[in-house]
Design an enzyme around this catalytic site. Structure first.
Site, PDB file in Angstrom:
ATOM      1  N   LYS A 110       4.821 -14.373   4.309  1.00  0.00           N
ATOM      2  CA  LYS A 110       5.141 -15.311   3.229  1.00  0.00           C
ATOM      3  C   LYS A 110       6.656 -15.249   3.025  1.00  0.00           C
ATOM      4  O   LYS A 110       7.153 -15.047   1.912  1.00  0.00           O
ATOM      5  CB  LYS A 110       4.365 -14.912   1.945  1.00  0.00           C
ATOM      6  CG  LYS A 110       4.466 -15.907   0.801  1.00  0.00           C
ATOM      7  CD  LYS A 110       3.643 -17.156   0.973  1.00  0.00           C
ATOM      8  CE  LYS A 110       3.939 -18.163  -0.114  1.00  0.00           C
ATOM      9  NZ  LYS A 110       3.111 -19.381  -0.029  1.00  0.00           N
ATOM     10  N   ASP A 126     -10.955 -10.005   5.825  1.00  0.00           N
ATOM     11  CA  ASP A 126     -12.219 -10.335   5.155  1.00  0.00           C
ATOM     12  C   ASP A 126     -12.609 -11.789   5.439  1.00  0.00           C
ATOM     13  O   ASP A 126     -13.775 -12.110   5.676  1.00  0.00           O
ATOM     14  CB  ASP A 126     -12.121 -10.133   3.635  1.00  0.00           C
ATOM     15  CG  ASP A 126     -12.424  -8.691   3.213  1.00  0.00           C
ATOM     16  OD1 ASP A 126     -12.340  -7.799   4.074  1.00  0.00           O
ATOM     17  OD2 ASP A 126     -12.740  -8.466   2.030  1.00  0.00           O
ATOM     18  N   ASP A 142      -5.312  -7.263   5.147  1.00  0.00           N
ATOM     19  CA  ASP A 142      -6.531  -6.905   4.425  1.00  0.00           C
ATOM     20  C   ASP A 142      -7.304  -8.176   4.044  1.00  0.00           C
ATOM     21  O   ASP A 142      -8.510  -8.288   4.276  1.00  0.00           O
ATOM     22  CB  ASP A 142      -6.123  -6.113   3.172  1.00  0.00           C
ATOM     23  CG  ASP A 142      -7.301  -5.694   2.323  1.00  0.00           C
ATOM     24  OD1 ASP A 142      -8.325  -5.282   2.901  1.00  0.00           O
ATOM     25  OD2 ASP A 142      -7.197  -5.778   1.084  1.00  0.00           O
ATOM     26  N   ASP A 175      -0.952 -18.153   2.961  1.00  0.00           N
ATOM     27  CA  ASP A 175      -1.833 -19.114   2.287  1.00  0.00           C
ATOM     28  C   ASP A 175      -2.296 -20.189   3.276  1.00  0.00           C
ATOM     29  O   ASP A 175      -3.475 -20.526   3.366  1.00  0.00           O
ATOM     30  CB  ASP A 175      -1.144 -19.735   1.062  1.00  0.00           C
ATOM     31  CG  ASP A 175       0.222 -20.316   1.381  1.00  0.00           C
ATOM     32  OD1 ASP A 175       0.802 -19.959   2.430  1.00  0.00           O
ATOM     33  OD2 ASP A 175       0.726 -21.123   0.567  1.00  0.00           O
ATOM     34  N   TYR A 186       0.815  -1.210   0.000  1.00  0.00           N
ATOM     35  CA  TYR A 186       0.000   0.000   0.000  1.00  0.00           C
ATOM     36  C   TYR A 186       0.856   1.272   0.000  1.00  0.00           C
ATOM     37  O   TYR A 186       0.324   2.374   0.103  1.00  0.00           O
ATOM     38  CB  TYR A 186      -0.920   0.026   1.232  1.00  0.00           C
ATOM     39  CG  TYR A 186      -2.123  -0.868   1.116  1.00  0.00           C
ATOM     40  CD1 TYR A 186      -1.997  -2.252   1.095  1.00  0.00           C
ATOM     41  CD2 TYR A 186      -3.407  -0.335   1.041  1.00  0.00           C
ATOM     42  CE1 TYR A 186      -3.102  -3.079   1.009  1.00  0.00           C
ATOM     43  CE2 TYR A 186      -4.525  -1.153   0.949  1.00  0.00           C
ATOM     44  CZ  TYR A 186      -4.361  -2.522   0.939  1.00  0.00           C
ATOM     45  OH  TYR A 186      -5.467  -3.332   0.853  1.00  0.00           O
TER      46      TYR A 186
HETATM   47  C1  IPM Z   1     -10.205  -2.237   3.830  1.00  0.00           C
HETATM   48  C2  IPM Z   1     -10.527  -1.923   2.398  1.00  0.00           C
HETATM   49  C3  IPM Z   1      -9.566  -0.873   1.868  1.00  0.00           C
HETATM   50  C4  IPM Z   1      -8.173  -1.483   1.906  1.00  0.00           C
HETATM   51  C5  IPM Z   1      -9.912  -0.354   0.475  1.00  0.00           C
HETATM   52  C6  IPM Z   1     -11.304   0.238   0.435  1.00  0.00           C
HETATM   53  C7  IPM Z   1      -8.918   0.635  -0.044  1.00  0.00           C
HETATM   54  O1  IPM Z   1     -10.507  -3.086   1.659  1.00  0.00           O
HETATM   55  O2  IPM Z   1     -10.197  -1.298   4.657  1.00  0.00           O
HETATM   56  O3  IPM Z   1      -9.980  -3.392   4.152  1.00  0.00           O
HETATM   57  O4  IPM Z   1      -7.745  -2.137   0.968  1.00  0.00           O
HETATM   58  O5  IPM Z   1      -7.514  -1.296   2.907  1.00  0.00           O
HETATM   59 MG    MG Z   2     -10.291  -4.869   2.832  1.00  0.00          MG
END
Ligand code: IPM
Ligand code: MG
Length: 378
Positions: free
Chosen positions: A211, A272, A268, A244, A141
């Site tokens: 990794k 999720d 990130d 992974d 990032y």
């Molecule tokens: C998160 C989101 C952001 C990220 C996006 C919206 C830029 O996915 O906060 O997890 O990648 O950090």
């Molecule tokens: Mg995200």
């Protein structure tokens, strides 16, 4: 004067609806706060070529915390196409406002708790209680990217990196380079935040996600720094796993993990996955925390296709508000909010579409507000 000054940043898409819902719950708690609205979002990019304009940056310099909804992010070419025609072809580039905010205010901790509320039919398994510490300012990032690749860079890479020979015959517009930049300081401080949290909350283990077997330079550094920090916390168990493998292990044995610490991109992705195991993105909340400022948000995006339908699940944003309350020292209100969410979920009567019901965003907010336990001494 109010006790807390909070920047209120709905953003766009479903961001506006879920923020309005969170406000119903905060008002139910009678939080003594001034909410200062700030301009941020996709429309500001289209109109002003800046989705996070300087006036909003200034606003954030004078608040105790911020609550943020969601913002649409699009790849470079799609973003340019939606810009006001008068502003096009000026080489303006869209960069995600939340990513910029994290870097500008050095919000280096991305804290993402993923706890399964008992009785949620969406739980992958009951009892899941994971906490992710995602490094929030560097890694892939960092924003150091090249497309097309300038010849000067290609020349340096050819001279310094033998494996680059496989690509050196390509024209600059036939490939792209994104730099993953990880620092010792950045890796050390996120690891320390994870271990401090584990120690202070009586958590049993921190797992370092990486990794390093392939991405030797950056992930090797991250792993090494995190292990050095682990040595300062002999009372907290520590292990590590490839990113992974952790995807597979988390799904298979989620109760075997506790606190996870990861570089930005892996964090990130893993967050999720963990959110999905405790009810999906409708339950994933997040804190971007620095030394001076903290910005709380749902982990989900702006979901433009659901926008304006009053159907998005606001629980993620309500839980982000709970994290904000904790951070502001309003722990009693935070605990009441948490108890209210737990009660609504356990009862299972009010459910948004993602939970298999037809409750609206506002129905859910009101249901949570109604379940707020009476304040002690009230
Ligand atoms: C998160 C989101 C952001 C990220 C996006 C919206 C830029 O996915 O906060 O997890 O990648 O950090
Ligand atoms: Mg995200």
């Amino acid at each position: 004067m109010s006790t807390h000054r909070i920047a209120w940043l709905p953003g766009d898409g479903i961001g506006r609806e879920v923020m309005a819902a969170a406000r119903v719950v905060l008002d139910g708690l009678e939080l003594d706060a001034e909410y200062v609205p700030g301009d941020i979002g996709w429309e500001l990019w289209c109109r002003e070529s800046d989705a996070f304009p300087p006036r909003t940056v200034d606003l954030l310099k004078g608040v105790d915390a911020a609550l943020f909804g969601a913002i649409t992010s699009k790849p470079a070419r799609a973003a340019e196409a939606e810009l006001d025609p008068a502003l096009r072809s000026q080489g303006l580039t869209y960069r995600s406002p939340i990513v910029r905010m994290r870097q500008l205010f050095d919000l280096y901790v991305c804290l993402r708790p993923c706890r399964a509320y008992p009785g949620n039919a969406l739980n992958h398994r009951e009892g899941i209680d994971l906490v992710i510490f995602r490094e929030n300012t560097e890694d892939l990032y960092a924003g150091v990217e090249f497309s097309p690749v300038p010849p000067e860079l290609a020349k340096v890479l050819e001279a310094l990196a033998e494996p680059f020979r496989a690509f050196s015959h390509l024209a600059g517009d036939e490939y792209a380079v994104s730099c993953k930049v990880n620092t010792k300081k950045g890796s050390e401080r996120i690891a320390r935040a994870a271990f401090e949290f584990a120690r202070s909350r009586g958590r049993r283990k921190v797992t370092i996600v990486h990794k390093a077997n392939v991405v030797r330079a950056t992930d090797g550094l991250f792993l090494e720094e995190a292990k050095k920090v682990a040595a300062d916390y002999p009372d907290v168990a520590c292990d590590d796993a490839n990113v992974d493998a952790i995807g597979m292990w988390l799904l298979k044995n989620p109760l075997g993990y506790d606190v996870l610490v990861a570089p930005n991109l892996y964090g990130d992705i893993v967050s999720d996955l963990c959110a999905q195991m405790v009810g999906g993105l409708g339950f994933g909340c997040s804190g971007n925390i620095g030394e001076k400022l903290a910005v709380f948000e749902p982990t989900h995006g702006s979901a433009p296709r659901h926008a304006g339908k009053n159907k998005a699940n606001p629980i993620a944003t309500i839980l982000a508000a709970k994290m904000m309350l904790d951070w502001l020292g309003e722990t009693e209100k935070a605990a009441r909010l948490d108890a209210a969410v737990a009660a609504v979920v356990a009862e299972g009567r009010v459910r948004t579409y993602d939970m298999g019901g037809d409750a609206t965003t506002m129905d859910m907010a009101k249901a949570v507000a109604e379940k707020l336990p009476v304040a002690a001494g009230a």
